[in-house]
Write a protein that holds these residues in place. Structure first.
Motif, PDB file in Angstrom:
ATOM      1  N   SER C  26       0.805  -0.972  -0.044  1.00  0.00           N
ATOM      2  CA  SER C  26       0.046  -0.104  -0.054  1.00  0.00           C
ATOM      3  C   SER C  26       1.072   1.275  -0.130  1.00  0.00           C
ATOM      4  N   LEU C  79      -6.986  -3.519  -1.182  1.00  0.00           N
ATOM      5  CA  LEU C  79      -8.081  -2.633  -0.403  1.00  0.00           C
ATOM      6  C   LEU C  79      -7.782  -2.954   1.154  1.00  0.00           C
ATOM      7  N   ASN C  83      -6.892   1.403   1.162  1.00  0.00           N
ATOM      8  CA  ASN C  83      -7.088   1.807  -0.087  1.00  0.00           C
ATOM      9  C   ASN C  83      -6.221   2.817  -0.480  1.00  0.00           C
ATOM     10  N   TYR C  86      -8.394   4.373  -4.587  1.00  0.00           N
ATOM     11  CA  TYR C  86      -9.547   4.192  -5.725  1.00  0.00           C
ATOM     12  C   TYR C  86     -10.940   4.380  -5.051  1.00  0.00           C
ATOM     13  N   LEU C  99     -15.096  -8.519   0.882  1.00  0.00           N
ATOM     14  CA  LEU C  99     -15.027  -6.933   1.501  1.00  0.00           C
ATOM     15  C   LEU C  99     -15.992  -6.251   2.197  1.00  0.00           C
ATOM     16  N   LEU C 104     -14.800  -3.015   4.082  1.00  0.00           N
ATOM     17  CA  LEU C 104     -13.963  -2.381   3.243  1.00  0.00           C
ATOM     18  C   LEU C 104     -14.677  -1.716   2.002  1.00  0.00           C
ATOM     19  N   PRO C 272     -14.936   1.408  -2.534  1.00  0.00           N
ATOM     20  CA  PRO C 272     -14.213   1.012  -1.283  1.00  0.00           C
ATOM     21  C   PRO C 272     -14.019   2.311  -0.147  1.00  0.00           C
TER      22      PRO C 272
END
Lengths: 302, 361, 357
Positions: C26, C79, C83, C86, C99, C104, C272
């Protein structure tokens, strides 16, 4: 003359960037994976850190050991085949006249410019029942039968050679992908080899073959060993070839690990599996160094 | 001893590509039991010639016969010759004994026979105590002995040695030269040596072939080569020689009449070329230098000492004679001899008529 | 040639080679472009209309930044690591489920998505997202059997049974290299749910597949349609859309959803958590749900839509095709694959045994 060993400060400053690089981009990810291997998978596929050995216990289950065993076998066969084909190829390049040398080397390296996946897919077109290989075999089959006097109608039906989607295809694919890693180091040592060793062998009455086996190969051993190591390690970890060309039971340990980090979303187990291989490799290297040390000792005693 | 021919080289040429003629119509015989040397500067074709004898190079033209057998199409491993390589090529992955046994294993000899021959071979080169050593534990001289023994125990008709001394330091070189000659007398095998070192060639050989630019210039015994070189190249390549341009002024019963312009005329025992232009040479050690004018039937020239080089056993005195340089090697017969002359001294340099060499130009 | 699907390599084919890069890193701080008036879209390759982005930028004035991923695992990995910026993503059924359960995803703001009303009744309450709180379908399809008509009848092909009878098309059948899918058909054949968590049922399916191994040529990494087209196999477990592509080139090929049920498959738009421009994301979803825009997307990618109003703008051949839109009675029997939590391990172990025996 000044010895760089005396210049500890300058030396350590010079070593800083590579050390930093090594720690950050090599060791750190390895440590992360190692830590993961003691964690556990949450119900949603998330990785919970902790300390449990369940992943290792699971990795040592018979089914995984069987896959590892099979993978090692395939890898040994692939390495042996890479050597069997790669050594003569390296020799051919090494003995080729100057301008051909570069062209042949280019031919060896050229496939690297194409994506591995695409190259592997290309083998499907070659090996499949209606593929290039079987097309050629069929042509030979039909031509042969018409030559020995069979009419068009009488020719027995050609049965394609089933060589795709099984372990044979996997071995072919793996040999194809990894043979440059065998050829290049062997070629490099051959180039440095004093050719008068070979002439001396011939001069002493040896045939070309005996010269290759008794002189050339032993003297190229460093290249052969590093080539074999490269091929072995890369084949052991490869999963794309088995994915694309393998049959229903062509699972290799690389596929198993890849799946844990992919569809199975079980990173801790995948990490443990990877580390089991890593430990096994370390143990092998350790045993090898013990063996080498013993040889040295024996030599020293004489 | 009637000497039969070991190697017959007949009209041999080697061409690389279109323009490089490495060996140009070589034609000579090497006798059995002879110590024969191919001598020449680097790139003269001597190594190519040897490699053609060994079978590592093909012939563009001509034939090579070894012991009466045409070697055309015979691969190196089937030729009755063995070679000691310049780098010795002692296999690093085998012990000394294994190196020696390597060539014998081909010959379908019994195990005990191989062991015996290896043992004898090692004794011959005085390396018995090193039989289990690896080549990287040996000195250059020891490795050379291993290579020699390895080749000799194959009992070849001819032993080829490619620059055998080039990897040794000067002191060892002299030792090995003596040893090589002794060894050759012991085993009685024909030795063919390639070298660029004229001293080596003279001291070891029975006969020497001097090669230049792919052409064999002269083949003769060492003393013949030195005393009666046929060409200026040979004379220059082997030892030092002071030369003058000369003119052939006809022949008499006593010999040929030669004129050295500005210095006078003299008689020479040899009848020489049809061309009137030739070269007259004299070896430095044949030249005497003194202050007083010499008497008698000698060739003498008056000059000034230009330079003196003290070389221990002898002095090299450079005398300037009307712009012409004459080099004389004077023995330091007595202590302090070298102080006899000073630069700038007026001196006479002279030599016996007999010592003059007449060369093709 | 506009009619033809422009994705020679389907998005799932693409993922197989590259998916293994499971580890995603990330980005610590959000990049500067998070501030601008843009929407960051994260989708599979070749999975959008030709004019979709253009028309969105024209109608809303918001710029689109478009990024691609290759597998649900890559999406989930990114994710769950935080995140990276996005706004709107496309996730498959079970991925939406995962998710959502990990918090998420943001709930959709239907005030900004009036086009959501076009959602067909049958898609309003899926198990992976009850009440459609987090997702709206992007494309739907079924998983069934692509087959060669001259080699096997439609009737025979309409049962999962062909894969478990080694006498039928022996060595000329391919299954899919994915544990849930391939085990799913075995479970359905046995009369169980594809999402069962019962060890006994999973083991039964495993043994069924082990026994069938001999007659199966390979577990193809979503290249079943190519094997079928090349004549290497005559029956392949595949997505309807993938088979549709090869059907255009070979009249002898067809697709059947087996009578035991078949698997439903859908990919869905979702927003997300941590999206820098959630409002733009809602605007984007509303845009792709506009009937005409939706129709243009499906005319390009040749999958089914769950947008009732879009159908009148879609190529009639596709609308009437039972491959793209199976009849209601068929569709009614299909099951989507959802996440099974800890039972994943059971599936994976069973799969390992199948793949190594």
């Amino acid at each position: 003359m000044q010895n760089w060993r005396d210049e500890k400060n300058e030396f350590s400053i010079l070593m800083l960037p590579p050390a930093f690089w090594l720690v950050t981009f090599f060791t750190l990810p390895l440590v992360v994976v190692w830590v993961y291997s003691f964690g556990n998978r949450g119900p949603l596929g998330e990785t919970n850190l902790g300390f449990t050995l369940v992943n290792y216990v699971r990795a040592f289950e018979l089914v995984h050991m069987a896959i590892l065993w099979k993978t090692v076998w395939i890898t040994i066969i692939v390495t042996a085949l890479c050597f069997a084909f790669g050594f003569p190829m390296a020799m051919a390049i090494s003995f080729a006249p100057g301008k051909w040398k570069l062209r042949l080397l280019m031919l060896v390296i050229l496939p690297f410019w194409t994506n591995l996946l695409i190259r592997t897919y290309a083998w499907i077109a070659i090996l499949r029942p209606r593929g290039i290989l079987n097309g050629g075999l069929k042509w030979i089959h039909d031509t042969w039968y018409s030559l020995i006097g069979y009419g068009v109608e009488e020719i027995p039906k050609f049965v394609p050679w089933e060589i795709l989607y099984n372990d044979k295809a996997v071995v072919i694919g793996l040999v194809y992908v990894h043979i440059p890693f065998m050829i290049l180091p062997i070629y490099a040592t051959m180039e440095k080899l004093d050719k008068s060793f070979l002439e001396a062998s011939l001069d002493l009455g040896s045939s070309q073959m005996r010269t290759i086996f008794r002189v050339m190969m032993p003297l190229c051993m460093t290249g052969i060993v590093s080539g074999a190591m490269l091929v072995f390690v890369l084949t052991l970890g490869n999963f794309i070839v088995a994915d694309v060309l393998g049959g229903t039971n062509s699972l290799m340990i690389g596929n198993q690990i890849a799946r844990q980090f992919g569809a199975a979303r079980d990173w801790p187990f995948g990490a443990a599996l990877s580390f089991v291989i890593l430990y096994a490799t370390f143990i092998l290297l350790w045993l090898r160094s013990i063996y080498a040390a013993r040889l040295e000792q024996r030599d020293a005693k004489r | 001893m009637t000497q039969s021919i070991a190697i017959k080289i007949d009209g041999v040429s080697k061409r690389y590509g279109r323009n490089v003629l490495a060996v140009d119509h070589a034609k000579f015989d090497i006798k059995e039991g002879e110590f024969f040397t191919l001598l020449g500067p680097s790139g003269c074709g001597k190594t190519t010639l040897m490699r053609m004898i060994a079978g590592f190079e093909t012939l563009t033209e001509g034939t090579i016969e070894i012991c009466g057998q045409d070697m055309h199409g015979v691969p190196p491993n089937k030729r009755p010759v063995n070679m000691v390589f310049q780098s010795y090529a002692v296999f690093p992955h085998m012990t000394v004994a294994e190196n020696l046994a390597y060539g014998l294993q081909i010959d379908k000899l019994g195990k005990s026979e191989i062991e015996k021959r290896v043992k004898d071979g090692l004794e011959m080169v005085r390396m018995s105590q090193f039989s289990d050593r690896r080549p990287n534990q040996l000195s250059g001289g020891q490795r050379q002995r291993v290579a020699l023994a390895r080749a000799l125990i194959k009992r070849p008709k001819v032993l080829l040695l490619d620059e055998p001394m080039s990897a040794l330091d000067a002191k060892l070189r002299e030792e090995m030269q003596v040893e090589l000659v002794t060894l050759q007398h012991e085993v009685g095998i024909t030795f063919v040596v390639v070298t660029h070192d004229q001293q080596e060639a003279l001291s070891m050989s029975d006969r020497v072939a001097v090669i230049e630019g792919g052409v064999v210039r002269q083949i003769a015994t060492p003393s013949e080569l030195y005393e009666h070189p046929k060409s200026k190249f040979v004379a220059d390549f082997i030892g030092k020689m002071t030369t003058f341009p000369g003119k052939h002024r006809g022949d008499t019963n006593a010999g040929s009449k030669i004129e050295i312009p500005h210095f006078g005329e003299f008689q020479c025992r040899e009848i020489v070329t049809d061309s009137p232009d030739l070269v007259v040479g004299i070896r430095p050690e044949k030249i005497e230098v003194r202050r007083r004018e010499p008497e008698g039937d000698v060739i003498k020239m008056r000059g000034k000492v230009k330079n003196i080089m003290y070389c221990g056993g002898e002095n090299h005195v450079y005398v300037d004679v009307d712009g012409h340089e004459i080099v004389a090697y004077l023995q330091n017969e007595t202590r302090g001899f070298h102080e006899k002359f000073q630069v700038g001294d007026d001196v006479w340099s002279y030599w016996e008529l007999n010592d003059v060499v007449v060369l093709d130009h | 040639m506009l009619n033809k699907p422009n994705h020679g390599v389907s998005r799932r084919t693409f993922l197989q080679g590259t998916a293994a890069v499971g580890v995603s890193v990330s980005v610590g701080s959000k990049p500067a472009w998070a501030q601008e008036d843009i929407v960051n879209v994260y989708n599979w390759p070749t999975y959008i209309g030709e004019t979709t982005i253009e028309t969105f930028e024209e109608t809303t004035g918001t710029r689109v930044r478009y990024d691609l991923f290759a597998s649900n695992e890559e999406l989930i990995g990114k994710l769950s690591a935080g995140n990276p910026g996005y706004d709107v993503v496309v996730a498959s059924d079970y991925a939406v489920d995962l998710l959502r359960k990990q918090d998420l995803l943001l709930p959709l703001n239907y005030d900004l998505i009036p086009n959501g009303d076009h959602l067909e009744e049958g898609f309003r309450n899926p198990v992976f997202d009850p009440g459609r709180i987090y997702s709206l379908p992007h494309a739907i399809s079924t998983i069934g059997t692509g087959f060669r008509k001259s080699e096997i009848s439609r009737e025979d092909a309409s049962s999962w049974g062909i894969y478990f009878d080694n006498a039928i098309l022996s060595g000329k059948k391919s299954l899919y290299d994915g544990s849930r899918l391939t085990m799913g058909i075995a479970l359905q054949f046995l009369g169980y749910s594809v999402n069962t968590v019962e060890e006994k049922e999973i083991h039964e399916a495993r043994d069924l597949l082990i026994a069938a191994n001999e007659g199966i040529l390979t577990f193809a990494p979503d290249s079943g349609q190519d094997l079928l087209a090349a004549g290497t196999v005559h029956a392949a477990l595949e997505w309807s859309g993938d088979i549709l592509q090869v059907m255009l080139e070979d009249d002898d090929l067809d697709f059947a959803v087996p009578k035991e049920g078949g698997l439903a498959w859908g990919d869905h738009w979702a927003v997300p958590t941590g999206a820098p421009h959630p409002e733009n994301a809602m605007k984007w979803i509303n845009h792709v749900w506009d009937p005409r825009v939706q129709a243009e997307i499906q005319n390009t990618i040749r999958y089914g839509t769950a947008n009732a109003a879009a159908k009148e703008f879609i190529n009639p051949d596709d609308v009437n095709s039972p491959v793209v839109y199976p009849p209601a009675e068929v569709w009614g029997k299909t099951e989507p694959i959802i996440d099974v939590g800890h039972a994943n391990r059971l599936y994976d172990d069973a799969w390992t045994v199948i793949r190594s025996s």
